[in-house]
Write a protein that holds these residues in place. Structure first.
Motif, PDB file in Angstrom:
ATOM      1  N   VAL A 211      21.160 -10.870  37.172  1.00 57.07           N
ATOM      2  CA  VAL A 211      20.834 -12.176  37.745  1.00 57.07           C
ATOM      3  C   VAL A 211      21.482 -13.293  36.926  1.00 57.07           C
ATOM      4  CG1 VAL A 211      18.955 -13.804  38.187  1.00 57.07           C
ATOM      5  CG2 VAL A 211      18.699 -11.415  38.845  1.00 57.07           C
ATOM      6  N   ALA A 212      21.414 -13.166  35.597  1.00 62.35           N
ATOM      7  CA  ALA A 212      22.010 -14.195  34.735  1.00 62.35           C
ATOM      8  C   ALA A 212      23.512 -14.284  34.970  1.00 62.35           C
ATOM      9  CB  ALA A 212      21.717 -13.877  33.269  1.00 62.35           C
ATOM     10  N   LEU A 213      24.175 -13.155  35.111  1.00 57.96           N
ATOM     11  CA  LEU A 213      25.620 -13.162  35.352  1.00 57.96           C
ATOM     12  C   LEU A 213      25.950 -13.799  36.698  1.00 57.96           C
ATOM     13  CD1 LEU A 213      26.607  -9.623  34.000  1.00 57.96           C
ATOM     14  CD2 LEU A 213      27.091 -11.835  32.953  1.00 57.96           C
ATOM     15  N   THR A 214      25.139 -13.507  37.721  1.00 61.57           N
ATOM     16  CA  THR A 214      25.397 -14.091  39.048  1.00 61.57           C
ATOM     17  C   THR A 214      25.143 -15.593  39.059  1.00 61.57           C
ATOM     18  OG1 THR A 214      23.123 -13.592  39.782  1.00 61.57           O
ATOM     19  CG2 THR A 214      24.824 -11.938  40.235  1.00 61.57           C
ATOM     20  N   GLN A 215      24.355 -16.078  38.086  1.00 69.51           N
ATOM     21  CA  GLN A 215      24.074 -17.516  38.003  1.00 69.51           C
ATOM     22  C   GLN A 215      25.082 -18.254  37.131  1.00 69.51           C
ATOM     23  OE1 GLN A 215      20.021 -17.494  36.610  1.00 69.51           O
ATOM     24  NE2 GLN A 215      19.171 -17.318  38.686  1.00 69.51           N
ATOM     25  N   GLY A 216      26.092 -17.533  36.665  1.00 69.46           N
ATOM     26  CA  GLY A 216      27.151 -18.175  35.910  1.00 69.46           C
ATOM     27  C   GLY A 216      27.005 -18.121  34.407  1.00 69.46           C
TER      28      GLY A 216
END
Length: 401
Positions: A211-216
């Motif tokens: 999730v953190a990676l998908t949020q940039g």
């Protein structure tokens, strides 16, 4: 079923490799070796199952029905070709035949059989064999070995079938839901879903990172945040967890008197009496939710000095562990990547005046170390080390000499 399971395992394995390669996420140490082994086993089983699935092995009742219904006949071997697979050192072969059917015009078909090595010479091109058509509406045949005596005799003296030209191929549509080998037809979409289920099962424990990676969030920050969250979740510094650790150690030791106890972020070690009233000490460890006795302590106490070293863990306020560790970074300026450790022991007379116990909190990074000493009431009485400009460094400088 095996193919679906294989797709799911491949999903777990491939996702684990991607996590390891891209994000340096290893997961449990056993995960890759075990899934790799399971994947290999399933690949072999699926391969064997696919190959063996086409082998035509008639049952006794199938042969009897074929004899009654005139579905037993002679056939000429056009070609015998090994598939490359074997069972108990017996090759599985595809045998192309011209079947001299007694109920319809001659036709060409291929059957798969497990061939005894000694029988291979009798299945060369031009040989005449006895076959049974397994279903009157389908071209599938099975070699009869041994064949009924009268049919074997007919094959041995035949002069007609061995001269038959290659006839038209009879191709029948497979049964509904099955392929030409009789295997259940698994839609490609279902295999993809199984793969995604396996991938999802592997990603679920790392969902916060994903999730953190998908949020940039950058990969380095996301991994650092994930590791910190895991350390905090596993930490035994919170007061209720610390107390549980102490209770577990006391239960294994069979008593509450210890000479030394050190609490790290996720495990604890202690030295205490071998048994109540003993003058020897053992080492005890708490890790992964349980305590154990590790055997005799490396350095045994002087019996005369032992009473002055022992303290009762039931008389310690263990809430100070959480309080002191939470102050460590603020006082020293050091963010210990593994978390500070807390040692508890009887205080030397010169160390903490009037207090029977002392807490010593220690931690460090790649460049600095620091120590904080507190008395039994949790009051900080001494500090050393720390980053320049920190409270601990200032205290040490002020009290130097």
């Amino acid at each position: 079923m095996l193919r679906l399971l294989l797709s799911a395992v491949v999903g777990v394995f491939v996702t684990s490799l991607l996590l390891l390669t891209v994000a340096d996420v290893t997961g449990p140490a056993w995960l890759l070796p075990v899934t790799g082994t399971v994947m290999t086993i399933l690949l072999v089983l699926v391969g064997i199952g696919t190959t063996v699935a086409g082998v035509r092995t008639p049952r006794k009742q199938d042969v009897e029905a074929a004899l009654r219904e005139n579905r037993v006949s002679l056939a000429r071997v056009i070609e015998t070709r090994a598939t490359g697979s074997s069972v108990n050192d017996q090759p599985i072969c595809d045998i192309r035949l011209v079947v001299a059917s007694r109920t319809r015009p001659a036709y060409t078909t291929t059957t798969r059989d497990l061939v005894n090595l000694g029988r291979l010479p009798s299945l060369q091109s031009g040989a005449v064999v006895v076959v049974a058509q397994l279903d009157a509406e389908k071209p599938d045949v099975a070699l009869l070995d041994p064949a009924p005596p009268e049919w074997q005799a007919a094959a041995d003296r035949d002069t007609t079938v061995r001269d038959l030209p290659e006839a038209p191929v009879w191709e029948a549509a497979p049964s509904r839901g099955r392929d030409t080998r009789g295997l259940l037809r698994v839609p490609f979409a279902l295999l993809v879903i199984a793969f995604l289920v396996g991938a999802g099962a592997r990603l679920w424990p790392e969902r916060d990172l994903v999730v953190a990676l998908t949020q940039g969030t950058s990969l380095a920050d996301a991994v650092a945040d994930r590791d910190q969250a895991r350390d905090e979740a596993a930490s035994i510094f919170p007061a209720d967890r610390t107390q549980q650790v102490i209770d577990d150690l006391a239960e294994v030791a069979g008593g509450t008197l210890f000479t030394d106890l050190t609490i790290m972020q996720t495990y604890a070690v202690a030295e205490g009496l071998t048994e109540p009233g003993a003058q020897t000490t053992d080492r005890y460890t708490w890790r992964d939710g349980s305590a154990s006795r590790d055997g005799a302590a490396t350095i045994q106490p002087d019996p005369a000095e032992l009473p002055d070293e022992l303290f009762d863990v039931t008389e310690v306020d263990w809430t100070w562990v959480e309080s002191l560790t939470s102050q460590f970074t603020q006082l020293t300026g050091i963010e210990d990547p593994d978390g500070p450790s807390v040692g508890v022991r009887r205080a030397p007379a010169w160390s903490v005046e009037g207090a029977p116990l002392e807490f010593t909190v220690f931690g460090g990074d790649d460049y600095h170390d620091a120590w904080i000493t507190a008395d039994a009431t949790g009051t900080v009485v001494e500090m050393s080390g720390g980053k320049p400009g920190s409270t601990a460094a200032g205290w040490a400088a002020e009290h130097a000499g």
